[in-house]
Design an enzyme around this catalytic site. Structure first.
Site, mmCIF file in Angstrom:
data_model
loop_
_atom_site.group_PDB
_atom_site.id
_atom_site.type_symbol
_atom_site.label_atom_id
_atom_site.label_comp_id
_atom_site.label_asym_id
_atom_site.label_seq_id
_atom_site.Cartn_x
_atom_site.Cartn_y
_atom_site.Cartn_z
ATOM 1 N N GLU A 1 44.938 22.233 51.546
ATOM 2 C CA GLU A 1 44.933 23.514 52.259
ATOM 3 C C GLU A 1 46.082 23.638 53.264
ATOM 4 O O GLU A 1 46.758 24.655 53.302
ATOM 5 C CB GLU A 1 43.577 23.758 52.931
ATOM 6 N N GLU B 1 40.882 29.247 43.842
ATOM 7 C CA GLU B 1 41.976 28.865 42.944
ATOM 8 C C GLU B 1 41.540 28.205 41.642
ATOM 9 O O GLU B 1 42.310 27.428 41.067
ATOM 10 C CB GLU B 1 42.912 27.913 43.707
ATOM 11 N N ASN B 2 40.333 28.476 41.129
ATOM 12 C CA ASN B 2 39.867 27.843 39.882
ATOM 13 C C ASN B 2 40.980 27.799 38.833
ATOM 14 O O ASN B 2 41.687 28.773 38.637
ATOM 15 C CB ASN B 2 38.709 28.645 39.300
ATOM 16 N N HIS C 1 49.016 32.129 47.771
ATOM 17 C CA HIS C 1 48.299 30.924 48.172
ATOM 18 C C HIS C 1 47.510 30.346 46.988
ATOM 19 O O HIS C 1 47.626 29.151 46.679
ATOM 20 C CB HIS C 1 47.358 31.265 49.335
ATOM 21 N N GLU C 2 46.743 31.187 46.319
ATOM 22 C CA GLU C 2 45.922 30.673 45.210
ATOM 23 C C GLU C 2 46.810 30.190 44.074
ATOM 24 O O GLU C 2 46.537 29.184 43.434
ATOM 25 C CB GLU C 2 44.927 31.729 44.713
HETATM 26 N N1 B3K Z 1 39.856 26.797 48.264
HETATM 27 C C1 B3K Z 1 39.230 28.055 48.552
HETATM 28 C C2 B3K Z 1 38.256 28.002 49.675
HETATM 29 C C3 B3K Z 1 36.920 27.517 49.307
HETATM 30 C C4 B3K Z 1 35.972 27.684 50.468
HETATM 31 C C5 B3K Z 1 34.653 27.076 50.205
HETATM 32 N N2 B3K Z 1 33.704 27.364 51.254
HETATM 33 C C6 B3K Z 1 40.221 29.123 48.809
HETATM 34 C C7 B3K Z 1 41.529 28.675 49.312
HETATM 35 O O1 B3K Z 1 41.690 28.053 50.321
HETATM 36 O O2 B3K Z 1 42.472 28.938 48.642
HETATM 37 ZN ZN ZN Z 2 43.570 27.293 49.834
#
Ligand code: B3K
Ligand code: ZN
Length: 872
Positions: free
Chosen positions: A329, A273-274, A306-307
């Site tokens: 999460e 999700e950058n 989700h992202e």
């Molecule tokens: N936040 C990322 C997952 C990163 C995992 C790092 N090993 C994707 C997500 O949950 O949306």
């Molecule tokens: Zn996530």
């Protein structure tokens, strides 16, 4: 190697301290080169702690070129460097509270097969920084509570990398000498470095836009490999739907002028999700009806959502430390599940969520890596992106939603954002906002964040025919483990439905709040004992012990209001037969099951729901409810039960199969296919109907009318061939391979099918496939599609009594330990859960783990799991 060089000491939640320094702005200039990229990072640093403190920046796999502090180059004796840290002692730092540090480092993206930090995916450069990957790009305070504004200038060859992307808005671009060009990006939102991203490559670009409720025009851009543009349409529509949903449901709007998604083939997980620049595994972007199944479509929409939802739950409000991961999460999974439930059938979506939880999360919670949704001790953070943190985390949020109701939940979310926007906070902060907004005391509820294991609820009922009072007593117990000697009673919402036996009396539905170890409730209004349907909507992630006879289960299946209860009662009935059959394969299954299934097939209800009712508990779902499992007896029990059902209901199965096939109702196409393919999976067990598999494969894969080709149907037919090792299997696999050899994501399906063949030959096949020109352990999707699919989808041969299956998995994990520790660590899951199996299997599984533990260069990722499994 990713983590062999990192610290080998675990970290504890209890040791959290605010950082002694923070970073306010980051100015990055990145010169991209395959083997030697140069990163110049100009940091404005602010001291927060006392002047005695050294500045310790995290860094791994970096070559330091120079360090300049407030315009003065630092000489080697002014700092120390080791494999994980750059330490500038207090004596080398100025007394001022603010200073500037310019760090120049070099990195080798080409050699980065761990796919953390900056790496190459095919011809493109891309990054993955969560959880602790930024330290592989530059020295930094790599922790989520250090939030800075980033300006990033990317420089690269202009023909090879026409697109240069980073977070935020584009603020400058231009030509440089040597056929290079640059683009500068500025992200105005302070963020932790785990949300940093950079992508450079030559892509096709799908453009669209979205106007937010307040009138902001947002450019939407999806970057895919050349030639794949048409396959990005579904992702784009999904993004627009997600943006609209978050505005309508939570009043949350997008905040930048541009939202970019890049699809890459080499990626350790689903997506990331950058801020403003999501990087996605191409599996969760690319789809058309020829190459993607109905579940691919569903998953793409869910992951895009989700992202996107993370932009508020994760990015605008982030985690104080990684122990708080479920803050973003669990909440974001809950949000994406609510979204999917509204976009599709809420009953079927809920059933599918519960299947994942019961088949995989329950096993994790019973295994050696069991942890609370807010872990307390971590060696390798990447090991904690788990079903527990995500899926159980989401269940915890769902329980809160159930306890306080939808309106108060929304008020709680509003309060959470108004208090914490732009901050890095904790799970307690979230719960306190919910409690303050709703007026509900959530002190006991917080225990869900600190206790691990699946609670067991025992239900006892009594009906007093003198007073006509029905009494329900519930007892709760959370597991006692080495790390949890004295679990407390949790606050558990239990939705129940009492189904009256008598037509004149209404059924009753109640939300019970179980807060004590043992608690009773009384109900009146029934003249005879009602039938209890427990855990409506699966209101809590618990295991239920409640002996209900077949008559009661059939009553629930037919009469419960709650669709989850109707489905669950059917599964319990099926599970009870599986249980009997694992002990005695000659057990006579009562014929009432045949009537019940015929009734389901005839019911005329939602076909996707009927498909779920007809699907037997999977190997993993059944296993999670058993102890001392003989895996071979269980696979035989599943086949015997399925064959019994197929024999008994064949006529109705065929009628339903044909009805679904012929009724090409566009709106219900997905549901039709779901039911049709469950019917086919039963019919394919009977030799006289196996021609249907051949027929369906032909029609769906090799049709004169290309518009009639369909991946869901094609794959369903192939799965029947591979599960039953049908005569046409090899011919079909060869045809499929020839047809799809250019399409990476479909070839992943082909590898997975090969690994799932239920035949002794699978071992020869696996050995051949490791040598296949298109196979590479360096590509995580490929590794998972062969090795993961074998371990997860082929229980009969994975658990082969010779131990060959375990050995195959362990051998591949040993190789992956050197290449990509994160992928290795994911794939080891079925081996470390050996305790639930019968002693002979345990012994064989353990022997493989012991061999792995002796590897030289063992990564922290594997070490943490092996130590937990073997020292348990
Ligand atoms: N936040 C990322 C997952 C990163 C995992 C790092 N090993 C994707 C997500 O949950 O949306
Ligand atoms: Zn996530």
């Amino acid at each position: 190697m990713s983590s062999i060089l990192s610290d080998t000491a675990p970290r504890f939640l209890a040791d959290y301290r605010p950082a002694d320094f923070t970073i306010n702005t980051v100015n990055l200039t990145i010169h991209l080169d395959d083997t030697c990229s140069q990163v110049v990072s100009e940091l404005t640093i602010e001291r927060k702690g006392d002047v005695q403190q050294a500045l310790q920046l995290n860094g791994e796999h970096l070559t330091l070129v120079s360090l300049v502090l407030d315009n003065q180059a630092l000489s080697k004796d002014q700092y120390q460097i080791n494999e994980t840290l750059l330490i500038i002692p207090a004596s080398s730092l100025p007394d001022r509270s603010h200073f500037t540090l310019i760090i120049t480092t070099e990195i080798n993206p080409q050699e980065n097969t761990a796919l953390e930090g900056l790496f190459k995916s095919g011809d493109a450069f891309c990054t993955q920084c969560e959880a602790e990957g930024f330290r592989r790009i530059s020295y930094y305070l790599d922790r989520p509570d250090v939030m800075a504004t980033f300006t990033t200038k990317v420089i690269a060859d202009k023909n090879l990398y026409p697109y240069l992307l980073s977070n935020g808005n584009k603020v400058a671009s231009g030509e440089l000498s040597d056929n290079k060009h640059f683009v500068t990006w500025h992200d105005p939102f302070p963020k932790p470095c785990y949300l940093f991203a950079l992508v450079a490559g030559n892509f096709d670009l799908l453009e669209d836009n979205f106007t937010t409720a307040s009138g902001r025009e947002v450019a939407l851009e999806i970057f895919v490999d050349e030639g794949n543009l048409a396959k990005a349409e579904h992702a784009m529509t999904s993004l627009q739907k997600s943006m609209a949903w978050d505005e309508e449901t939570f009043g949350l709007e997008y905040d930048l002028d541009i939202y970019m998604i890049v699809a890459v083939d080499f990626f350790n997980m689903g997506a990331m999700e950058n801020k403003g620049l999501n990087v996605f595994n191409s599996k969760y972007v690319l789809a058309d009806s020829h190459c993607a199944t109905d579940s691919d479509y569903f998953n793409i929409e869910a992951v895009i959502a989700h992202e996107y939802f993370h932009n508020w739950t994760g990015n605008r409000v982030t985690c104080r430390d990684w122990f708080q991961l479920s803050l973003k999460e669990g909440l974001t999974v809950f949000r994406d599940q609510q979204f999917s439930a509204q976009m599709h059938s809420s009953a079927v979506t809920r059933i599918q969520n519960v299947r994942v939880l019961r088949s995989q999360q329950f096993a994790e919670d019973a295994g050696p890596m069991a942890h609370p949704i807010r872990p307390e001790k971590v060696l390798e953070m990447n090991n904690f992106y788990t079903l527990t943190v995500y899926e159980k985390g989401s269940e915890v949020i769902r329980m809160l939603h159930t306890l306080i109701g939808v309106d108060k939940f929304r008020q709680g979310m509003d309060l959470y954002f108004s208090r914490f926007d732009g901050m890095a906070v904790t799970c307690d902060d979230f719960i306190n906002a919910m409690s303050d907004a709703s007026g509900k005391d959530l002190a006991q509820f917080k225990l869900w964040y600190s206790q691990s294991g699946t609670p067991v609820i025992k239900a006892q009922e009594m009906f007093d025919s003198q007073t006509n009072i029905y009494t329900l007593t519930l007892l709760q117990q959370s597991p006692i483990t080495k790390n949890q000697q004295n679990p407390q009673a949790l606050h558990i919402p239990i939705k129940v439905e009492l189904i009256s036996d008598n037509n004149n009396e209404a059924s009753q539905s109640e939300l019970l709040e179980l807060t004590q170890t043992e608690q009773s409730w009384q109900f009146s209004g029934f003249t005879s004992k009602p039938t209890l349907a427990m855990l409506a909507d699966f209101s809590a992630p618990v295991k239920l012990i409640f002996d209900q006879n077949n008559t009661s289960l059939l009553t629930i299946m037919q009469q419960a209001d709650n669709s989850f209860c109707r489905w669950d009662a059917g599964q319990k009935l099926l599970m009870s037969y599986l249980h009997q059959l694992t002990f005695d394969i000659d057990y006579t299954i009562p014929n009432e099951l045949i009537n019940a299934i015929n009734d389901m097939l005839n019911s005329g209800g939602d076909r996707a729901f009927i498909a779920e009712q007809l699907s037997l508990p999977s190997f993993d779902e059944a296993a999670s409810l058993m102890v001392d499992i003989d895996p071979i007896a269980l696979t035989n029990a599943i086949t015997t039960l399925a064959t019994f059902i197929a024999r008994g209901t064949q006529q109705q199965l065929l009628v339903s199969y044909k009805a679904c096939q012929h009724e090409d109702l566009k709106d219900n196409a997905v549901a039709n296919r779901a039911l049709k393919n469950v019917c086919l999976s039963y019919l394919s067990l009977l030799p006289e109907y196996q021609y249907l598999v051949t027929q369906q494969y032909q029609q769906a894969t090799n049709n004169d009318d290309i518009l009639k080709e369909n991946m869901t149907d094609s794959l369903a037919a192939l799965t029947c061939s591979s599960k039953n090792n049908l005569d046409d299997l090899n011919e079909q696999l060869e045809h499929f391979e020839n047809k799809w050899q250019q399409t990476t994501l479909v070839m992943d399906k082909w590898f997975a099918l090969n690994a799932s063949v239920v035949s002794e030959d699978v071992f020869t096949q696996l050995a051949n496939l490791l040598e296949h020109p298109q196979f590479s352990l360096k590509n995580p999707n490929r590794a998972r599609s062969l090795i993961g699919a074998f371990a997860m989808n082929n229980p009969k041969y994975f658990h082969c009594p010779t131990g060959r299956g375990y050995q195959f998995l362990a051998d591949q994990i040993a190789k992956l330990n050197e290449i990509n520790p994160q992928v290795a660590s994911r794939l080891i899951t079925p081996l470390i859960q050996f305790k639930s199996f019968a002693p002979a299997h345990q012994k064989l599984m353990k022997a493989e783990l012991v061999k792995l533990q002796a590897l030289t260069n063992l990564s922290n990722d594997l070490k943490e799991k092996l130590d937990a499994a073997l020292n348990d």
